[in-house]
Design an enzyme around this catalytic site. Sequence first.
Site, PDB file in Angstrom:
ATOM      1  CE1 TYR A  90      -3.994  -2.162   0.601  1.00  0.00           C
ATOM      2  CE2 TYR A  90      -2.454  -3.413   1.962  1.00  0.00           C
ATOM      3  CZ  TYR A  90      -3.658  -3.319   1.289  1.00  0.00           C
ATOM      4  OH  TYR A  90      -4.525  -4.384   1.307  1.00  0.00           O
ATOM      5  CB  CYS A  91       3.929   2.108   1.917  1.00  0.00           C
ATOM      6  SG  CYS A  91       3.256   2.028   3.589  1.00  0.00           S
TER       7      CYS A  91
END
Length: 224
Positions: A90-91
């Site tokens: 996600y990062c």
Amino acid sequence: MTLQDKLDAFKADFEAGKPPYNVPYSVIETMHRATAELIASGAAARALKAGDKAPAFTLNDPDGNPVSSRDLLAHGPLVVSFYRGVWCPYCNMELQALQETLPEFEKLGASLVAISPQTAPNSRKSVRQNNLDFPILSDTHNDVAAAFGLRFALPDYLVELYKGLKNDLPSFNGDPSWTLPMPGRFVIGHDGVILYAEVNPDYTRRPEPANMLPALRHAASAAV
């Protein structure tokens, strides 16, 4: 497709156990529990907000060069993104979205830095894998994240889950504490006052980078 659309699509595949993930549902349940508890703790509400003074910081880039927030703010507003690490998909998607928006930040005279607790080699990997043109700074022990109100300790049951998944945060971060920052984005004005703040106790939810542009336009107009 928006950043959140991409995150939602990844999450749906991951939680469905589609290849190459093949994650048992018990793992998903544990992750959901930890996220729900972090949300319920109210930690995000205690993080710094628009109108607060941003803590000054000096952190090293992946090559060991010190980067000072005061120096960057001397040239214009500053966009800061706190993220968990190269191991977090996600990062990485958020970093890619920030890279896509970087030209618009720069047109408004702003600098962009990302901050994570990971070691320099892992930051170099983040830069390389995501084709980034902005620096990733190493926040040892999450001290700067703590100053912004983002640092939290993983509960013991999540630590055990991460160990079972070979997600060794002490190795990634060079720090035995098992702490992480909540993902957070800040726009800091020339005077050091925060103009925009957004913090996510749910790491699968991220704002669009373009959401920061109004604050940057305000900063640019105020500087004229």
